[in-house]
Design a protein around this motif. Structure first.
Motif, PDB file in Angstrom:
ATOM      1  N   LYS A   1       0.844  -1.204   0.000  1.00  0.00           N
ATOM      2  CA  LYS A   1       0.000   0.000   0.000  1.00  0.00           C
ATOM      3  C   LYS A   1       0.878   1.252   0.000  1.00  0.00           C
TER       4      LYS A   1
ATOM      5  N   GLY B   1      -9.356  -6.422   4.486  1.00  0.00           N
ATOM      6  CA  GLY B   1      -9.915  -5.667   5.608  1.00  0.00           C
ATOM      7  C   GLY B   1      -9.257  -5.972   6.939  1.00  0.00           C
TER       8      GLY B   1
ATOM      9  N   GLN C   1     -20.603  -2.732   3.536  1.00  0.00           N
ATOM     10  CA  GLN C   1     -19.513  -3.574   4.046  1.00  0.00           C
ATOM     11  C   GLN C   1     -19.765  -3.915   5.502  1.00  0.00           C
TER      12      GLN C   1
HETATM   13  P1  ADP Z   1      -7.871  -3.972   2.427  1.00  0.00           P
HETATM   14  O1  ADP Z   1      -6.727  -4.070   1.476  1.00  0.00           O
HETATM   15  O2  ADP Z   1      -7.593  -4.645   3.729  1.00  0.00           O
HETATM   16  O3  ADP Z   1      -9.171  -4.388   1.817  1.00  0.00           O
HETATM   17  P2  ADP Z   1      -8.458  -1.163   1.956  1.00  0.00           P
HETATM   18  O4  ADP Z   1      -7.442  -0.114   2.065  1.00  0.00           O
HETATM   19  O5  ADP Z   1      -8.841  -1.612   0.588  1.00  0.00           O
HETATM   20  O6  ADP Z   1      -7.994  -2.422   2.813  1.00  0.00           O
HETATM   21  O7  ADP Z   1      -9.764  -0.715   2.722  1.00  0.00           O
HETATM   22  C1  ADP Z   1     -10.846  -1.572   2.959  1.00  0.00           C
HETATM   23  C2  ADP Z   1     -12.045  -0.792   3.462  1.00  0.00           C
HETATM   24  O8  ADP Z   1     -11.720  -0.082   4.652  1.00  0.00           O
HETATM   25  C3  ADP Z   1     -12.538   0.286   2.520  1.00  0.00           C
HETATM   26  O9  ADP Z   1     -13.406  -0.235   1.572  1.00  0.00           O
HETATM   27  C4  ADP Z   1     -13.231   1.238   3.484  1.00  0.00           C
HETATM   28  O10 ADP Z   1     -14.500   0.765   3.829  1.00  0.00           O
HETATM   29  C5  ADP Z   1     -12.370   1.170   4.707  1.00  0.00           C
HETATM   30  N1  ADP Z   1     -11.373   2.255   4.687  1.00  0.00           N
HETATM   31  C6  ADP Z   1     -10.166   2.222   4.106  1.00  0.00           C
HETATM   32  N2  ADP Z   1      -9.524   3.387   4.274  1.00  0.00           N
HETATM   33  C7  ADP Z   1     -10.352   4.185   4.980  1.00  0.00           C
HETATM   34  C8  ADP Z   1     -10.257   5.531   5.488  1.00  0.00           C
HETATM   35  N3  ADP Z   1      -9.190   6.263   5.300  1.00  0.00           N
HETATM   36  N4  ADP Z   1     -11.316   5.996   6.183  1.00  0.00           N
HETATM   37  C9  ADP Z   1     -12.411   5.250   6.400  1.00  0.00           C
HETATM   38  N5  ADP Z   1     -12.547   4.016   5.957  1.00  0.00           N
HETATM   39  C10 ADP Z   1     -11.538   3.471   5.259  1.00  0.00           C
END
Ligand code: ADP
Length: 669
Positions: free
Chosen positions: A116, A165, A232
Motif C-alpha cells: 500500500k 480488511g 460492508q
Molecule cells: P484492504 O486491502 O484490507 O481491503 P483497503 O485499504 O482496501 O484495505 O480498505 C478496505 C475498506 O476499509 C474500505 O473499503 C473502506 O471501507 C475502509 N477504509 C479504508 N480506508 C479508509 C479511510 N481512510 N477511512 C475510512 N474508511 C476506510
C-alpha cells in the motif's frame, strides 16, 4: 494459444473460470486439497490433481504443488482466481521459469501494487490523489505520531502489506496512538510478514467505489466503469453494484480518469481494479474525493456486476490478454447499460455475531429467472469446512434500471434455497429491501446505522411446523410418493396404528417440541396444533412444497435427512425434526423415536439393523431395544417403560413400515 488451463483455486471462482474455458474450447485442470475431493470445481474440470492436505498453506498456497500439478497434466497456463496465490509475484515468476503462461499481470505490477505504501507513491507520481495520510518509509513511533498530528484525528492505521480488511485500527486521540501502533505492527508482522504501517485520515461516512481496468501487453489500457462496494461489514464487502448510484457525472468521469492514469503509470497489462474512497457527504460537491486507496492486481469477487452492465466476459479478456492478444475493444466501443447488483451468500449466522457455519449442504436450489445469475461452487452434498472462506455463492441481478435490479435480486433471494447449513440469506434480503438501500444513498456506515444493535431475523409465523408435518407424511412416511397411500405398506400400518388414520407427531424446532396431530389423505390433510385445527392441501414438486392453509398458498423449499427436515421460505430456513409422538409414563411426550404406550414401533420406514432384546428379558425405560436403519442413518429405539419383553415381532434385516410394532413390553407393576 492456451490449450489446457489449470485453475489454482477452489469454490465459485474456480467454477467461474472453467465455465469460460469450456466456452473457449480450453481444457481445464482443477487442483484440490483433501477437504475438496468431492467439490464441484473438481467435478467440473477435465482433469483434477490432489495437491495436499486441507490446510491451505500446504495445498492452495503451495507454489511447488501448483507448478507440479501443471507439469504433471501438461497444462500450459495457470489462472489464479482471487485470494490464495493471486497476488504473489512468486507464482508468475515460477510460471515463467517453467514455460507456463500466467493469466495475470506482470510480477512487477503485483509486487509494487501489493504494498500500500509503494502504490501510494506511484499514485503520487501519477498525480492521483490519495486519502490525506502518511506513507513514508520512516516507521519509528516519533515519525508516525508526528504524522498523525499533521493529518488530524481520527486516523486509520493500516498494514502496508494488508488485505481483506484485516489489520486496520481506528485511533481517535493522540494518547491512544503508541499502544495502537505497537499492536498494529505486531499484527502486521504476524499476519502479513511485514510490520510496515501507513496512516490515513479516517473518513467518517465513506463510500467505496472502484474502477475496473483492463490492459494488454501492447500498451493499451481501458476502464470498464466503476463498482460501488459501500455496503460492508468489518471493511469487507457484502453488496456490490454497477454503476455507482447517486454519483455526480463529473465525479464519475474523474474516477475513471484517475484509475486509467494509475494503470498507465505502471504499464498495467491484465485485468485489475483501482479502489477509491469518497466522502459520502461531500463527494458530489467535488470536495470529497475520489481518493486512491489501493490496487488489486487480479480478478475481483464482484467482477460479475461489471460483466452484466458491459455484456463482456472478463475471464475471457484475461485469457486473451495472457495469450498476447490486443484488447478486443477500444474505450469508445465499451458501453454500460442498466444496473447490476451482487450479494455474497455466506455460510455464517448474522444473528449470532456472524459465526461461521460449517457442515453439509442438503439442498442448494437457485431458480434462475430473467436477469438473475448465480455463481457458485457448491451443490447438494457439498461440505463446508472451516478450512476456507465461507462464501457459498454470489447472487447477481441485472435489469434496465436500479429499482428493477433491486426488485429482481430481492425475489431471487426469496426463491433461493440453501438448506442444511446456516447462511446470511435473510440478512442479505433485508439489506436489499431496506428503504435506505433502495434510495441509493450508500456509505460504509450503512450496517451500523441500520442495525445498531445488530441484525435479527424478522419474527412472524412461517408455518414451518405444519409444513414439516405434512412433508413427513408425504415424503418420510412414504418415501416413494406416487400412488394412493392405501396401497402402500407404510400407510396401512400408519393408519391402523393411528386408529382413524390419525397420527400424533412431535415436531421439534429450536429445542421446542410441538404436538401436531395429522390425519388425511394423499395431498389433503387435517392438522391439529395447540387446539386449533387447520386444513392443508399439499403438493410436492422436486424440492418445493406448495401448501395451502386456510386459503393462503405458500411455497416452501424442503430437504430431509433421517428425522431432520429443513423448511425454507422467503430467504429464511428452519431445521426441524419430526417423529411420532409418544406418551411416556409421566405424561410428557415427543422425546423418543418410538411409539405408543408399552410398544416400540418403527418411527419411519426402514430396515431393522438389530433387535437387542429377547422375550422375557427385563428392560428399563430408555434402554435401546431395537436399531432401525433409514436413509443410511441408524436410529436407536428405546424402551418406553420399565418392564419385561412380552413379544418381539421383527428381526434384523426385516424391512418395516412406519408404525410397525417391533417389540411389546409388559410394564412393571
Ligand atoms: P484492504 O486491502 O484490507 O481491503 P483497503 O485499504 O482496501 O484495505 O480498505 C478496505 C475498506 O476499509 C474500505 O473499503 C473502506 O471501507 C475502509 N477504509 C479504508 N480506508 C479508509 C479511510 N481512510 N477511512 C475510512 N474508511 C476506510
Amino acid at each position: 494459444m492456451i490449450r489446457k488451463l489449470l485453475v489454482a483455486n477452489r469454490g465459485e471462482i474456480a467454477c467461474r473460470v472453467m465455465r469460460t474455458c469450456k466456452r473457449l474450447g480450453i481444457r481445464t485442470v482443477a487442483v484440490y486439497s483433501d477437504a475438496d475431493q468431492g467439490a464441484l470445481h473438481v467435478a467440473m474440470a477435465d482433469e483434477a490433481v490432489r495437491i495436499g492436505p486441507a490446510e491451505a498453506a500446504q495445498s492452495y498456497l503451495s507454489i511447488d504443488a501448483i507448478i507440479g500439478a501443471a507439469k504433471r497434466t501438461g497444462a500450459d497456463a495457470i489462472h489464479p482466481g482471487y485470494g490464495f496465490l493471486s497476488e504473489r509475484a512468486a507464482l508468475p515468476e515460477a510460471c515463467a521459469a517453467n514455460g507456463i503462461v500466467w493469466v495475470g499481470p506482470s510480477a512487477n505490477a503485483i509486487r509494487r501494487m501489493g504494498s500500500k505504501i509503494e502504490s501510494k507513491r506511484i499514485a503520487e507520481q501519477a498525480n492521483v490523489a490519495s486519502v490525506p495520510g502518511y506513507h513514508g518509509s520512516a516507521q519509528d513511533d516519533a515519525s508516525l505520531i508526528a504524522a498523525a498530528e499533521r493529518i488530524g484525528f481520527p486516523v486509520l492505521i493500516k498494514a502496508s502489506a494488508g488485505g481483506g480488511g484485516r489489520g486496520m485500527r481506528r485511533v481517535h486521540q493522540a494518547a491512544a496512538l503508541p499502544e495502537a501502533l505497537a499492536a498494529a505492527r505486531a499484527e502486521a508482522q504476524a499476519g502479513f510478514g511485514d510490520p510496515s504501517l501507513l496512516m490515513e485520515k479516517l473518513i467518517l461516512r465513506p463510500r467505496h467505489i472502484e474502477v475496473q481496468l483492463a490492459g494488454d501487453k501492447h500498451g493499451n489500457l481501458v476502464h470498464l466503469f466503476e463498482r460501488e462496494c459501500s455496503i460492508q461489514r468489518n471493511y469487507q464487502k457484502v453488496v456490490e453494484e454497477a454503476p455507482a448510484p447517486n454519483l455526480a457525472q463529473d465525479v464519475r468521469t474523474a474516477l475513471h480518469a484517475a484509475a486509467v492514469k494509475l494503470g498507465e503509470a505502471i504499464g498495467y497489462d491484465s485485468l485489475g481494479t483501482v479502489e477509491f474512497i469518497l466522502d459520502a457527504d461531500t463527494a458530489n460537491q467535488g470536495s470529497g474525493g475520489p481518493w486512491f486507496l489501493e490496487m488489486n492486481t487480479r480478478l475481483q469477487v464482484e467482477h460479475p456486476v461489471t460483466e452484466e452492465i458491459t455484456g463482456l466476459d472478463l475471464v475471457e479478456w484475461q485469457i486473451r490478454i495472457a495469450e498476447g492478444e490486443r484488447l478486443p475493444l477500444s474505450q469508445d466501443e465499451i458501453t454500460a447499460t442498466g444496473s447490476a447488483i451482487e450479494v455474497r451468500l455466506n455460510a455464517e449466522d448474522p444473528a449470532k455475531s456472524y459465526r461461521p457455519c460449517t457442515g453439509g449442504i442438503v439442498l442448494f436450489d437457485a431458480p434462475i429467472g430473467e436477469g438473475v445469475r448465480v455463481d457458485t461452487g457448491i451443490r447438494p452434498g457439498s461440505v463446508v469446512t472451516p478450512n476456507y472462506d465461507s462464501m457459498l455463492a454470489k447472487v447477481i441481478a441485472y435489469a434496465p434500471d436500479r429499482a428493477e435490479a433491486t426488485a429482481r435480486l430481492s425475489t431471487a433471494l426469496g426463491d433461493l434455497a440453501v438448506l442444511g447449513i446456516g447462511s446470511n440469506q435473510a440478512f442479505l434480503r433485508d439489506i436489499i429491501d431496506h428503504p435506505l438501500f433502495r434510495s441509493g444513498d450508500l456509505s460504509t456506515s450503512f450496517l451500523p446505522e441500520v442495525y445498531p444493535e445488530g441484525w435479527q431475523p424478522a419474527g412472524g409465523s412461517d408455518d414451518a411446523e405444519i409444513a414439516a408435518a405434512v412433508l413427513w407424511a408425504e415424503r418420510v412416511a412414504r418415501p416413494n410418493a406416487p400412488g394412493p397411500w392405501a396401497s402402500l405398506g407404510g400407510f396401512r400400518v400408519f393408519a391402523a396404528e393411528a386408529g382413524q388414520g390419525r397420527i400424533a407427531l412431535a415436531v421439534e424446532r429450536n429445542g421446542e417440541t410441538a404436538r401436531v396431530e395429522l390425519s388425511g389423505d394423499h395431498g389433503r390433510y387435517q392438522l391439529k396444533r395447540d387446539g386449533a385445527v387447520v386444513k392443508a392441501e399439499a403438493a410436492v414438486t422436486g424440492s418445493r412444497l406448495t401448501l395451502s392453509v386456510g386459503g393462503a398458498r405458500r411455497t416452501y423449499s424442503w430437504a430431509t435427512e433421517g428425522e431432520r427436515i429443513w423448511i425454507g421460505h422467503e430467504a429464511q430456513a428452519a431445521e426441524l425434526t419430526v417423529r411420532p409422538w409418544i406418551e411416556t409414563a409421566g405424561g410428557g411426550g415427543g422425546g423418543a423415536a418410538s411409539g405408543g404406550g408399552n410398544r416400540v414401533t418403527a418411527s419411519m420406514p426402514g430396515q431393522i439393523n438389530a433387535i437387542k432384546v429377547e422375550v422375557g428379558q427385563t428392560v428399563t425405560a430408555g434402554e435401546t431395544v431395537a436399531v432401525l436403519e433409514a436413509m443410511k442413518l441408524l436410529y436407536s429405539l428405546p424402551a418406553p417403560v420399565n418392564g419385561k419383553v412380552a413379544a418381539v415381532y421383527a428381526a434384523a434385516g426385516d424391512n418395516v413400515a412406519v408404525g410397525a410394532v417391533l417389540v411389546e413390553i409388559e410394564p412393571e407393576a
